[in-house]
Design an enzyme around this catalytic site. Structure first.
Site, PDB file in Angstrom:
ATOM      1  N   GLU A   1     -76.038 102.606 -17.363  1.00 45.35           N
ATOM      2  CA  GLU A   1     -77.031 102.735 -18.435  1.00 45.35           C
ATOM      3  C   GLU A   1     -77.822 104.016 -18.272  1.00 45.35           C
ATOM      4  O   GLU A   1     -78.142 104.702 -19.256  1.00 45.35           O
ATOM      5  CB  GLU A   1     -77.976 101.525 -18.417  1.00 45.35           C
TER       6      GLU A   1
ATOM      7  N   ASP B   1     -77.249  99.671 -12.637  1.00 46.86           N
ATOM      8  CA  ASP B   1     -77.386 100.969 -11.973  1.00 46.86           C
ATOM      9  C   ASP B   1     -78.841 101.390 -11.873  1.00 46.86           C
ATOM     10  O   ASP B   1     -79.703 100.946 -12.640  1.00 46.86           O
ATOM     11  CB  ASP B   1     -76.566 102.045 -12.684  1.00 46.86           C
TER      12      ASP B   1
END
Length: 392
Positions: A144, A82
């Site tokens: 994350e 991400d």
């Protein structure tokens, strides 16, 4: 085949793969499934055993792949899929279309941290050709940036699989410096429910904003107290656990007693005992002081704290195979600590030896015109190439 004979080819392949990864708009609020499927195809074509591990919603997934025997003691190359949003940022080029200019690769996620992922996956065919006796694993996670939720889910998956790798290299942007420690990151949202009323009669209401302010005052007391709790040997900067109040929102008008308020805050522990201390002090403060006063006026008044994420830090340890391996691979003669957080503590919690080391600078992360220097990508490939000697 040696790494020297394929280094230029590998660099071009890694750059091409990085461009493909940048094109996936894997902002944390969106799905990462297309990117994970793309990486899975690359790894499967290299002969890796690939598992895609979906979250409960089915819109996000971790990838865990293995080249070599399915046994304990392997080496994990880890990165998150991400990226942070680009909304309201002033980019000079399309953030989701990688551009190379003056030896730099521009695009959202180039350094944080798709550059490392591209380098690791570009190395996969080379690792497979070695027929390694020690497994090499690829661990690519979701979310994350918003709480390390994918990393925590992956830890649970590895426990269920009964697999125990020995070493993890987390490829966050460190300019290829070896990082052996960082603080944890605990994030919370605390909500206050009071009783609205007219501002002319404050005693007949429960002012949620005022109680929130008192809560922040307690956070400030703890903030000062934590400085005295800093371990004498702490190498962190600053050496103590920090607290930050990020926002306080509440109220609707000058003459209305606010019935709602919300605080967003975080702490960055250098040791778990500090986090436990902060939480116990706050719980007692609410239960013994704030809530009785609030409920004396309104029995339905309340204070609730939502845990956004509690991610443990990476604790520096004397014996660390990951640090020793990467020092040998890079030629570095030491390791540092950083203030920012990663998923490294999650892997350490599974019993692995862990370091953070990856291409690019954290100074470019999350900013408009994020970039990764081509030379940094080349250095990462060289390190991962030399890692092959630890697999056979």
């Amino acid at each position: 085949m040696t790494i020297m004979t394929v280094s230029k080819t590998l660099l071009e392949e890694a750059k091409a793969l990085l461009g493909e990864l940048i094109a996936f708009e894997t902002v944390s609020s969106a799905s990462n499934l297309d990117m994970i499927a793309h990486l899975a195809r690359h790894l499967q074509e290299s002969g890796a055993d690939v598992e895609i591990l979906h979250d409960e919603t089915g819109t996000k997934a971790n990838l865990f792949a293995t080249i070599g025997p399915r046994k304990d003691g392997g080496i994990v190359l880890s990165g998150h899929s991400d990226v942070v949003p680009v909304l309201d940022q002033d980019w000079t080029s399309d953030p989701f279309r990688m551009e190379e200019r003056d030896g730099k690769l521009y695009g959202r996620g180039t350094c944080d941290m798709k550059g490392f992922i591209a380098a690791a996956v570009a190395m996969a065919p080379f690792y497979a050709a070695l027929n390694p006796t020690r497994p090499i694993h690829f661990a690519f996670t979701y979310d994350e940036e918003v709480g390390c939720f994918g990393g925590q889910a992956l830890a649970n998956s590895l426990k269920e699989l009964g697999l125990k790798p020995a070493v993890a290299i987390v490829g966050e942007p460190t300019s290829m410096r070896i990082i052996e420690g960082h603080k944890g990151c605990y994030e919370y949202t605390t909500r206050f429910t009071g009783l609205e009323g007219h501002g002319s009669g404050p005693e007949r209401g429960v002012n949620a904003v005022e109680y929130a302010v008192r809560y922040v005052s307690k956070l400030l007391e703890l903030k000062s107290e934590l400085q005295a709790r800093a371990p004498k040997e702490s190498r962190f900067d600053p050496p103590w656990t920090t607290i930050n109040t990020g926002s306080l929102v509440g109220g609707v008008a000058h003459n209305v007693i606010p019935g709602k308020a919300q605080i967003e805050w975080e702490m960055r522990p250098v040791q778990r005992s500090d986090a436990d201390h902060v939480k116990s002090v706050l719980a007692a403060f609410c239960d013994e002081e704030l809530l009785p006063q609030m409920r004396a006026v309104c029995p339905d008044a309340g204070i609730e704290t939502e845990v956004i994420g509690e991610v443990d830090g990476l604790e520096p340890v004397d014996q660390n195979e990951a640090r020793d391996i990467v020092m040998e691979l890079t030629g570095a003669n030491g390791a540092d600590l950083v203030p920012f957080g990663t998923e490294a503590g999650i892997f350490q919690g599974l019993g692995m030896n862990v370091v953070v080391c990856g291409p690019g600078s954290i100074e470019q992360a999350h900013k408009p015109d994020e970039f990764l220097e081509v030379e940094q990508l080349s250095q990462c490939l060289a390190m991962l190439g030399r890692l092959s000697h630890k697999l056979v």
